[in-house]
Each structure stands twice: as C-alpha cells, then as structure tokens.
Design a protein around this motif. Structure first.
Motif, short mmCIF file in Angstrom:
data_model
loop_
_atom_site.label_atom_id
_atom_site.label_comp_id
_atom_site.label_asym_id
_atom_site.label_seq_id
_atom_site.Cartn_x
_atom_site.Cartn_y
_atom_site.Cartn_z
N ALA A 9 125.63 12.62 81.19
CA ALA A 9 126.45 13.75 80.75
C ALA A 9 127.25 14.29 81.93
CB ALA A 9 125.55 14.84 80.20
N LYS A 13 132.82 10.54 80.79
CA LYS A 13 132.97 9.39 79.87
C LYS A 13 133.52 9.77 78.50
CE LYS A 13 128.13 9.32 78.73
NZ LYS A 13 128.26 10.49 77.92
N THR A 31 128.80 8.36 70.00
CA THR A 31 127.43 8.24 69.47
C THR A 31 126.57 9.45 69.86
OG1 THR A 31 126.67 6.92 71.35
CG2 THR A 31 127.51 5.72 69.43
N TYR A 35 123.43 11.99 67.77
CA TYR A 35 122.17 12.60 68.23
C TYR A 35 122.26 14.12 68.15
CZ TYR A 35 120.67 8.00 69.69
OH TYR A 35 120.30 6.68 69.67
N ARG A 36 123.44 14.64 68.50
CA ARG A 36 123.65 16.10 68.44
C ARG A 36 123.57 16.61 67.00
NH1 ARG A 36 126.09 18.75 72.70
NH2 ARG A 36 126.25 17.48 74.58
N ARG A 87 128.36 21.20 69.89
CA ARG A 87 128.66 21.23 71.33
C ARG A 87 127.98 22.39 72.04
NH1 ARG A 87 129.93 16.30 71.99
NH2 ARG A 87 130.86 15.67 70.04
N THR A 95 118.78 18.33 71.82
CA THR A 95 119.13 16.90 71.69
C THR A 95 118.20 15.93 72.43
OG1 THR A 95 121.39 17.67 71.51
CG2 THR A 95 121.10 15.34 71.64
N PRO A 96 117.73 16.24 73.66
CA PRO A 96 116.84 15.27 74.32
C PRO A 96 115.56 14.97 73.53
CG PRO A 96 117.59 16.90 75.90
CD PRO A 96 118.05 17.38 74.57
N ALA A 99 116.69 12.46 71.13
CA ALA A 99 117.09 11.20 71.77
C ALA A 99 115.90 10.40 72.30
CB ALA A 99 118.08 11.48 72.90
N ARG A 105 116.09 6.71 67.32
CA ARG A 105 117.05 5.82 68.01
C ARG A 105 117.29 4.57 67.14
NH1 ARG A 105 118.25 7.69 72.86
NH2 ARG A 105 119.76 6.03 72.99
N GLU A 125 131.09 5.20 72.88
CA GLU A 125 130.63 5.92 74.05
C GLU A 125 129.23 6.48 73.82
OE1 GLU A 125 132.10 9.83 74.16
OE2 GLU A 125 130.29 10.08 75.35
N GLY A 126 128.35 6.34 74.81
CA GLY A 126 126.99 6.88 74.65
C GLY A 126 126.16 6.62 75.88
N ARG A 127 124.92 6.16 75.65
CA ARG A 127 124.02 5.84 76.77
C ARG A 127 123.57 4.39 76.70
NH1 ARG A 127 125.45 10.28 76.60
NH2 ARG A 127 124.70 12.13 77.70
N ASP A 128 123.52 3.85 75.47
CA ASP A 128 122.91 2.54 75.26
C ASP A 128 123.89 1.59 74.56
OD1 ASP A 128 123.14 3.88 72.90
OD2 ASP A 128 121.07 3.57 72.24
N GLN A 129 125.17 1.92 74.59
CA GLN A 129 126.13 1.13 73.81
C GLN A 129 126.29 -0.28 74.39
OE1 GLN A 129 127.48 2.55 70.72
NE2 GLN A 129 125.55 3.43 71.41
N ARG A 154 130.94 20.32 83.46
CA ARG A 154 130.35 20.77 82.19
C ARG A 154 130.46 22.30 82.08
NH1 ARG A 154 129.56 16.81 78.53
NH2 ARG A 154 127.89 17.33 77.10
O1 DC Z 1 127.07 12.31 75.29
P1 DC Z 1 126.42 13.59 74.76
O2 DC Z 1 126.19 14.62 75.82
O3 DC Z 1 127.13 14.15 73.60
O4 DC Z 1 124.98 13.11 74.24
C1 DC Z 1 124.10 13.99 73.60
C2 DC Z 1 122.66 13.54 73.81
O5 DC Z 1 122.38 12.36 73.08
C3 DC Z 1 122.24 13.27 75.24
O6 DC Z 1 120.98 13.90 75.49
C4 DC Z 1 122.08 11.79 75.32
C5 DC Z 1 121.82 11.36 73.91
N1 DC Z 1 122.43 10.07 73.59
C6 DC Z 1 121.63 8.96 73.60
O7 DC Z 1 120.45 9.05 73.90
N2 DC Z 1 122.17 7.75 73.25
C7 DC Z 1 123.47 7.66 72.92
N3 DC Z 1 123.98 6.47 72.57
C8 DC Z 1 124.30 8.80 72.94
C9 DC Z 1 123.74 10.00 73.30
#
Ligand code: DC
Length: 221
Positions: A9, A13, A31, A35-36, A87, A95-96, A99, A105, A125-129, A154
């Motif tokens: 975050a 990105k 993505t 989760y949000r 947001r 959200t964590p 997640a 997931r 866009e995300g964390r695991d894409q 932020r």
């Molecule tokens: O990118 P963001 O800040 O909007 O993401 C919100 C939460 O979702 C953040 O804690 C990470 C999680 N997330 C995730 O685990 N996997 C994703 N593909 C996208 C977001």
C-alpha cells in the motif's frame, strides 16, 4: 494482453495501474477493492473480525458486483455503490482480517480469474496478481517504496478526502497491512521474470513512462 501490478500500500501502484490502463485503453481491475468491499460488509454487519468462519459467511453471502472501466473499478455490495466508502481508514483497518483468511482469498481469486476471462485484455492490480492469480501474464510488475514515503503519500490522499488522520496512524496502519500483504507479493521479487520498480524517489509521471515503455517492449517482441 494481461498486465499485473503488485506491491505494498502506498507504493503508487493504484494510480500507476489506473493511468497505465487509461493509456493502453484497457479495463482496470482493482482487486484491493474486492477485499475492501468484503471488509465493508463485515463492518456494517458488526461481524467479529477475529471469527474466520463468520468472515467467510459474510464473503459468501454478499453480492459483489464489479464494473471495470479504464480508470476505475466501481464496486457494489448488495446493490449499493460502495466505491467511495471502501476507502475510509475504518475499512482499511478491517481489510487485513479479510485478506489473511485463506478461504476468502480462494473465493476472490476464483472471481478474479472469471473476471479476467470476461475481460480478455486488462491491467490488474493487487498483491498476488502476478504470483497467484495470473502467473502467466504478459507483463508482471512489482512497485515498491520505503515506508516513510508510502505513509506520506497515503496521508496526503486521505487528508485530501477530508479524513482526519495523523501520519502516525497511517504509518501504523500500513505496517499492520504490510505484515499480512508482503506474504503475497514477496515471492515475486525472486521470480526473475518480474520487473521490480522502486518508486520512492520517482514521480508518478516517471513511473507511468517507465511502465508504458516496458509494456511496449513486451508487445514488440
Ligand atoms: O490495494 P488496497 O490498499 O486497496 O488493498 C486493500 C487490502 O486488500 C490490503 O490489506 C491488501 C489486500 N489485498 C490482498 O490481500 N490481495 C489483493 N490481490 C489485493 C488486496
């Protein structure tokens, strides 16, 4: 063409992915918004965030709709547009918990692949894409930046939206999320075929130019 952008975050990105999608005239899949949106439903239903089974029930029951435009992903929860509401710092804090629940997931990863199939070509866009969801993507990026730079970005975004929050609160929130999130994207750092960009000292314009150039090189191959 499938382009993935992962990273922590505040790495820039989201802005980068949106602008890249607009430049390439491709749909943009956010993505994190998924989760949000679940976190929003958890919050509004007063679900105990420590109760994983209850979190999963909310995720399974909620009707999540996504509309992927070239500059935004609009999200609806049970018919209500929550694109803005998701947001808030309150939703960011929940959200964590969502997640880190593997069953949620799995649910969202399936949903993302379905969406990907419908869209064909897109920027996601995300964390695991790039690591889990679309490992065969045409171009995979990780955007990173130091904690302080991310906290400041932020904080600026949130205060611009009239959210009352201190830089310390933002930093703590980012750190808590990093602990969960980094597990998703860190494997990409050593995968060899992923381009890692440190945006700490880069303007968003530089980042976009860099991404566009890298994508053009890929499509020219
Ligand atoms: O990118 P963001 O800040 O909007 O993401 C919100 C939460 O979702 C953040 O804690 C990470 C999680 N997330 C995730 O685990 N996997 C994703 N593909 C996208 C977001």
């Amino acid at each position: 063409m499938i382009i993935t952008i992962d990273g922590p975050a505040g790495s820039g990105k989201s802005t980068a992915a949106r602008k890249l999608a607009a430049r390439l005239e491709l749909p943009y899949l956010d993505t994190g918004a998924m989760y949000r949106a679940i976190a929003y439903a958890v919050m509004t239903s007063n679900t105990d965030v420590e109760d994983e089974a209850a979190l999963l029930r909310v995720a399974e029951d909620v009707e999540l709709q996504l509309d992927c435009g070239p500059t935004f992903t609009r999200v609806r929860v049970d018919g209500h547009d929550v694109s803005e509401a998701i947001r808030s710092m309150d939703v960011s804090a929940v959200t964590p918990y969502v997640a880190r629940c593997q069953a949620i997931r799995d649910l969202l990863v399936n949903r993302q692949r379905q969406l990907g199939q419908q869209l064909g070509s897109f920027v996601t866009e995300g964390r695991d894409q790039g690591s889990v969801v679309f490992p065969g993507a045409d171009k995979r990026f990780v955007l990173d930046a130091g904690l302080e730079a991310r906290a400041q970005r932020r904080h600026q975004e949130l205060t611009a939206d009239a959210e009352e929050v201190t830089i310390e609160q933002v930093r703590e929130n980012l750190q808590a999320r990093d602990d969960v999130d980094s597990k998703q994207w860190e494997p990409l750092l050593t995968s060899g075929t992923v381009e890692v960009i440190d945006t700490t000292n880069m303007s968003i314009h530089n980042v976009i130019d860099h991404l566009v150039a890298a994508v053009s090189k890929t499509s020219a191959k």
